[in-house]
Enzyme design. Structure first.
Site, mmCIF file in Angstrom:
data_model
loop_
_atom_site.group_PDB
_atom_site.id
_atom_site.type_symbol
_atom_site.label_atom_id
_atom_site.label_comp_id
_atom_site.label_asym_id
_atom_site.label_seq_id
_atom_site.Cartn_x
_atom_site.Cartn_y
_atom_site.Cartn_z
ATOM 1 N N GLY A 70 0.858 -1.144 -0.030
ATOM 2 C CA GLY A 70 -0.072 -0.113 0.005
ATOM 3 C C GLY A 70 0.776 1.309 -0.167
ATOM 4 O O GLY A 70 0.506 2.202 -0.745
ATOM 5 N N SER A 200 -4.107 -2.961 -0.473
ATOM 6 C CA SER A 200 -2.776 -3.569 0.181
ATOM 7 C C SER A 200 -3.438 -5.144 0.357
ATOM 8 O O SER A 200 -4.470 -5.261 0.915
ATOM 9 C CB SER A 200 -2.422 -3.204 1.278
ATOM 10 O OG SER A 200 -1.286 -3.840 1.784
ATOM 11 N N THR A 238 11.290 -7.450 -11.348
ATOM 12 C CA THR A 238 10.813 -8.767 -11.502
ATOM 13 C C THR A 238 9.596 -8.891 -10.428
ATOM 14 O O THR A 238 9.919 -8.511 -9.351
ATOM 15 C CB THR A 238 11.911 -9.819 -11.042
ATOM 16 O OG1 THR A 238 12.847 -9.670 -12.068
ATOM 17 C CG2 THR A 238 11.014 -11.303 -11.288
ATOM 18 N N CYS A 326 0.870 0.689 11.394
ATOM 19 C CA CYS A 326 2.086 0.860 10.417
ATOM 20 C C CYS A 326 2.424 2.232 10.399
ATOM 21 O O CYS A 326 3.368 2.633 9.850
ATOM 22 C CB CYS A 326 1.026 0.670 8.926
ATOM 23 S SG CYS A 326 0.365 -0.699 8.733
HETATM 24 C C1 LIG Z 1 -4.918 3.502 5.125
HETATM 25 C C2 LIG Z 1 -3.682 2.970 4.964
HETATM 26 N N1 LIG Z 1 -2.566 3.425 3.989
HETATM 27 C C3 LIG Z 1 -1.754 2.672 3.601
HETATM 28 C C4 LIG Z 1 -1.227 1.902 4.449
HETATM 29 C C5 LIG Z 1 -0.013 1.023 4.184
HETATM 30 O O1 LIG Z 1 -0.132 -0.200 3.597
HETATM 31 P P1 LIG Z 1 1.138 -1.201 3.535
HETATM 32 O O2 LIG Z 1 1.314 -1.751 5.018
HETATM 33 O O3 LIG Z 1 0.594 -2.114 2.473
HETATM 34 O O4 LIG Z 1 2.440 -0.581 2.960
HETATM 35 C C6 LIG Z 1 -1.915 1.342 5.733
HETATM 36 C C7 LIG Z 1 -1.429 0.337 6.311
HETATM 37 O O5 LIG Z 1 -1.855 0.490 7.527
HETATM 38 C C8 LIG Z 1 -3.162 1.988 5.825
HETATM 39 O O6 LIG Z 1 -4.085 1.495 6.861
#
Ligand SMILES: Cc1ncc(COP(=O)(O)O)c(C=O)c1O
Length: 385
Positions: A70, A200, A238, A326
């Site tokens: 994401g 994601s 890749t 995150c």
């Molecule tokens: C709203 C939102 N955006 C972006 C992300 C980031 O995604 P990733 O963990 O796949 O990098 C998250 C992850 O918690 C999220 O909740």
């Protein structure tokens, strides 16, 4: 008993996901770009995964670009757009409550002279359409608004934004971070008028480290990673075949059962909310009363630090979060989302996010609520002493 209520941080990969990923490491290990049959068989599997992703977003397979997650999808959406619109303007509109994978990109862009407007949110976590309209000018090149907030679950009015943008003579690119809504709310970017949309895999029982940027056909965007021109040149490198096949397997499961899953978590959240409000004193539900995601419930426990409660619950195998895993990087810093909602310091410090999945069982709820009730009482007693 275990109660894993941290599904917005990540989810447990499904059995089918693990099976296909393992097979891709043992049998389907060819490079999808290779011309021989070992490569071609993998190319076909990647194509099938792409189809499943396209189906889940009511999109065309060629509109699906695989990324490393994401975060990269969001980075590509923003940086790829501004690179392709260099001569069209330097203004971007977003919100104060985006994920750091969006906000931290803007920080670097502000240093480069871009004007970034951060829309305010109200006490329920909702932006104001009027504030958006006031800020839309001819030099706005990008509007980037998250669908569901990862901390409080408030749903932003992306359909309405899509309609407003469609009417403009000089329409900015519309990007939506749908990482928390994907699989929990049905979404058709094409219908809404979204040009770019990030999802994601690890939030939908798929593997970590793989995501998708939906790019509507014809959208102006330039790559930010250069190399062998995989993913139609938008994302070289890749392919992460185990990840992509795992993502495909996770999505093909929910393509068939999404309504059922949504109903289940909606009901689960409502019951959980009802029970916890009835059994635990002095708590406050944060977020929007009606416009909220079916899987996120954010609660402030008065007189207790969320972090302390989180660790206290760990002893019972109950897993929750104080905010976004995150974004917090395990450091305790005050949530920018709850701050923007103007919660008091005590409410911010005492906040816990429960995030559910259709895989959670009713007995886990009853078990967790009893333990939470007791833990809260014990902790409040300790603090009082
Ligand atoms: C709203 C939102 N955006 C972006 C992300 C980031 O995604 P990733 O963990 O796949 O990098 C998250 C992850 O918690 C999220 O909740």
């Amino acid at each position: 008993m275990e109660a894993y209520f941290d599904n917005s941080a990540t989810t447990k990969p499904k059995g089918e996901v693990v099976d296909i990923m393992l097979k891709s490491l043992t049998d389907y290990y060819g490079n999808p770009s290779s011309l021989h049959k070992k490569g071609v068989e993998v190319e076909k599997l990647v194509k099938e995964a792409r189809k499943q992703l396209a189906k889940s977003l009511y999109a065309k397979p060629e509109e699906i670009i695989f990324t490393s997650g994401g975060t990269e999808a969001n980075n590509l959406a923003i940086l790829g757009t501004i690179k392709s619109k260099k001569r069209e303007g330097r203004k971007i509109i977003t919100t104060k409550i985006e994920h750091p994978s969006v906000l931290n990109v803007y920080k670097t862009l502000e240093n480069e002279g871009y004007e970034v407007v951060y829309l305010r949110i109200d006490e329920y976590g909702m932006i104001s359409i009027d504030e958006l309209k006031e800020n839309l000018t001819d030099d706005t090149i990008l509007v980037s608004i998250m669908h569901v907030n990862n901390e409080v679950g408030t749903i932003q009015p992306i359909e309405e934004i899509g309609k407003i943008l469609k009417k403009l003579k000089k329409r900015p690119t519309f990007h939506v971070d749908a990482i928390q809504s994907f699989g929990k709310i049905k979404i058709s970017p094409q219908k809404i008028g979204i040009d770019l949309l990030s999802v994601s895999a690890h939030k939908v029982h798929g593997p970590k480290g793989v995501g998708v940027l939906y790019i509507k056909k014809g959208t102006k965007i330039q790559p930010i990673v250069f190399g062998g021109s995989q993913e139609t040149g938008i994302r070289s490198g890749t392919e992460n075949v185990p990840g992509i096949l795992g993502f495909g397997a996770a999505v093909s499961d929910f393509n068939n059962k999404i309504e059922e899953h949504i109903e289940y978590i909606k009901n689960f959240r409502e019951k959980f909310k009802e029970k916890i409000l009835a059994q635990v004193k002095d708590i406050k539900v944060n977020g929007h009363e009606t416009c909220h995601a079916p899987h996120i419930l954010n609660i402030s426990f008065s007189g207790i630090r969320g972090e302390v409660l989180l660790h206290y619950l760990e002893q019972y195998n109950i897993y929750v979060s104080t905010g976004s895993a995150c974004s917090s990087n395990k450091k305790s810093s005050q949530s920018h989302v709850l701050k923007s909602m103007k919660l008091t310091n005590e409410q911010i410090e005492g906040a816990i996010r429960f995030s559910f999945s259709y895989t959670n069982k009713m007995e886990e709820m009853d078990y967790a609520i009893e333990k939470i009730k007791n833990s809260v009482e014990e902790l409040r007693m300790i603090i009082k002493r």
